[in-house]
Design a protein around this motif. Structure first.
Motif, PDB file in Angstrom:
ATOM      1  N   UNK A 144       0.832  -1.218   0.000  1.00 22.76           N
ATOM      2  CA  UNK A 144       0.000   0.000   0.000  1.00 22.76           C
ATOM      3  C   UNK A 144       0.861   1.260   0.000  1.00 22.76           C
ATOM      4  N   UNK A 145       1.935   1.265   0.768  1.00 21.10           N
ATOM      5  CA  UNK A 145       2.834   2.422   0.762  1.00 21.10           C
ATOM      6  C   UNK A 145       3.407   2.668  -0.627  1.00 21.10           C
ATOM      7  N   UNK A 153       4.135  13.400  -8.074  1.00 21.84           N
ATOM      8  CA  UNK A 153       4.173  14.543  -7.154  1.00 21.84           C
ATOM      9  C   UNK A 153       4.379  14.113  -5.711  1.00 21.84           C
ATOM     10  N   UNK A 154       4.251  12.817  -5.434  1.00 28.90           N
ATOM     11  CA  UNK A 154       4.389  12.311  -4.073  1.00 28.90           C
ATOM     12  C   UNK A 154       5.854  12.019  -3.782  1.00 28.90           C
ATOM     13  N   UNK A 155       6.381  12.662  -2.737  1.00 23.87           N
ATOM     14  CA  UNK A 155       7.763  12.428  -2.341  1.00 23.87           C
ATOM     15  C   UNK A 155       7.895  11.503  -1.161  1.00 23.87           C
ATOM     16  N   UNK A 156       6.855  11.468  -0.316  1.00 25.35           N
ATOM     17  CA  UNK A 156       6.896  10.615   0.870  1.00 25.35           C
ATOM     18  C   UNK A 156       5.494  10.208   1.272  1.00 25.35           C
ATOM     19  N   UNK A 157       5.413   9.099   2.006  1.00 22.07           N
ATOM     20  CA  UNK A 157       4.120   8.540   2.410  1.00 22.07           C
ATOM     21  C   UNK A 157       4.173   8.145   3.876  1.00 22.07           C
ATOM     22  N   UNK A 158       3.119   8.464   4.577  1.00 24.52           N
ATOM     23  CA  UNK A 158       2.957   8.003   5.951  1.00 24.52           C
ATOM     24  C   UNK A 158       1.862   6.960   5.999  1.00 24.52           C
ATOM     25  N   UNK A 159       2.105   5.894   6.734  1.00 30.12           N
ATOM     26  CA  UNK A 159       1.065   4.907   6.958  1.00 30.12           C
ATOM     27  C   UNK A 159       0.173   5.303   8.117  1.00 30.12           C
ATOM     28  N   UNK A 236      -1.635   7.620   3.975  1.00 28.46           N
ATOM     29  CA  UNK A 236      -2.428   6.525   3.416  1.00 28.46           C
ATOM     30  C   UNK A 236      -2.908   5.632   4.557  1.00 28.46           C
ATOM     31  N   UNK A 237      -4.194   5.734   4.879  1.00 29.09           N
ATOM     32  CA  UNK A 237      -4.726   4.975   6.003  1.00 29.09           C
ATOM     33  C   UNK A 237      -4.886   3.489   5.689  1.00 29.09           C
ATOM     34  N   UNK A 238      -4.670   3.089   4.434  1.00 27.96           N
ATOM     35  CA  UNK A 238      -4.738   1.675   4.080  1.00 27.96           C
ATOM     36  C   UNK A 238      -3.491   0.920   4.539  1.00 27.96           C
TER      37      UNK A 238
END
Length: 388
Positions: A144-145, A153-159, A236-238
């Motif tokens: 998912x991450x 455009x996305x540089x980073x992701x939080x779970x 991303x809450x998934x």
């Protein structure tokens, strides 16, 4: 003038907890920046784990991430950084029986920020996946991450960190954490989150910048640098990870003092955050982070001013404040802990007392000192939580 000062204090308390969230929700209803998750390129990954004296748990985490990488079908590696460990953490990581693990042993304890930077410098793949040693991830969390990086455009992701809260005051802290996650999720729909959850996150390797040694909020420092390079940090809450709050209120209090001290430290290390044309999310940063640091001081101001102002309105407001603090104190002392109202009042009192103390910890120069550890047990595994 005293009346004006009183209502300014009230406004400073209400703004970060009520007015800002309402404005944010209204803006998101008109303009939502969604991240496409289906299809697209899924990058290769380097999982970076920093650990100090975690021999008991590091093997479990290494095997867990090896399984997640295999499930994703992407090339990957696991880098374990042993930060001056003295209990055989490095050997335990090697003994996990995972071919893709590499162990970096630091002879001295340099702290999480410097250890994380050292590990990321050794990474070979497109995306850095950062995690702690104590949590557990959902089986599909890594996949998912990575799906978010299909958006250029996305540089980073939080779970999404799910906390199993304890009883009493800690139930109120759990409620505060749910509010915090809603804020981060909503901010990322508008543009970017303010920081992320260090227990489950990822960043493009080319955007990660070394974190200065002694930085307390590494999971706010580098995400803000990503945003200032023109990219988004999304929530991303998934992608779920599981943890719990400590059993003792004092441990949570010490953790909050540490975290909030880091906010003051952050302003010194990244002063450009305060320049609107340098920081694309300046308004969110000021409203989410800085405004909360003023709350304990304005609470004291509102209490003192209500005590000296004349009139039935101010006497009533003074009485309401006193009763609220007494109810919160009762919860801290262990009375009425099954009541939701008391647990919320107690957690608000604890969190703002921690914010007040955090200023003095930072002002005294203790914010960059080594932080000890408080032991407590997580569901299904033992772990350690950093604390002041």
């Amino acid at each position: 003038m005293l009346a004006i000062a009183f209502w300014l204090c009230v406004a400073c308390v209400v703004y970060p907890y009520l007015v800002y969230p309402l404005i944010l929700a209204g803006l998101v209803r008109k303009r939502v920046r969604l991240v496409p998750h289906g299809g697209g390129h899924r990058p290769s990954v380097s999982v970076v784990l920093t650990a100090r004296n975690e021999a008991a748990s590091i093997g479990r985490r290494v095997r867990e991430f090896a399984a997640l990488i295999a499930e994703s079908g992407q090339p990957g590696e696991i880098i374990v950084v042993s930060d001056g460990s003295t209990d055989g953490t490095a050997n335990a990581a090697r003994a996990a029986g995972v071919e893709i693990v590499r162990v970096l042993e630091l002879p001295d304890n340099v702290g999480k920020a410097a250890a994380l930077s050292a590990g990321c410098n050794e990474a070979l793949h497109e995306v850095l996946v950062l995690a702690d040693t104590r949590q557990t991830w959902a089986p599909d969390a890594l996949e998912r991450l990575l799906e978010n990086f299909a958006d250029p455009t996305v540089g980073g992701v939080s779970g999404h960190l799910i906390l199993e809260s304890g009883p009493g005051i800690l139930a109120g802290v759990g409620l505060y954490w749910r509010f915090e996650k809603w804020l981060r999720r909503t901010e990322s729909c508008l543009h970017s989150s303010i920081g992320l959850t260090g227990a489950i996150c990822a960043v493009r390797r080319g955007l990660f910048r070394p974190i200065p040694r002694g930085t307390l909020l590494d999971d706010v420092y580098w995400p803000l640098l990503v945003v200032m390079q023109g990219y988004r940090i999304v929530h991303d809450e998934r992608a779920r990870a599981f943890d719990r709050l400590p059993d003792r209120v004092r441990d949570e209090f010490r953790r909050k003092v540490r975290t909030l001290s880091g906010n003051f430290q952050l302003l010194i290390r990244l002063p450009s955050l305060l320049i609107p044309w340098r920081n694309p999310i300046w308004w969110q940063f000021v409203s989410h982070k800085l405004a909360r640091l003023l709350v304990p001081w304005t609470l004291l101001g509102a209490l003192g001013l209500a005590a000296v102002l004349e009139g039935p309105l101010y006497r009533a407001l003074f009485l309401i404040q006193v009763v609220t603090y007494l109810v919160g104190l009762a919860g801290v002392l262990g009375f009425g802990t099954r009541s939701r109202a008391i647990s919320v009042a107690s957690s608000f009192l604890v969190l703002n007392t921690a914010a007040w103390m955090a200023f003095w910890v930072w002002f005294s120069g203790r914010a960059s000192q080594t932080w000890g550890k408080v032991a407590y047990e997580a569901p299904g595994a033992g772990f350690l939580e950093d604390a002041v």
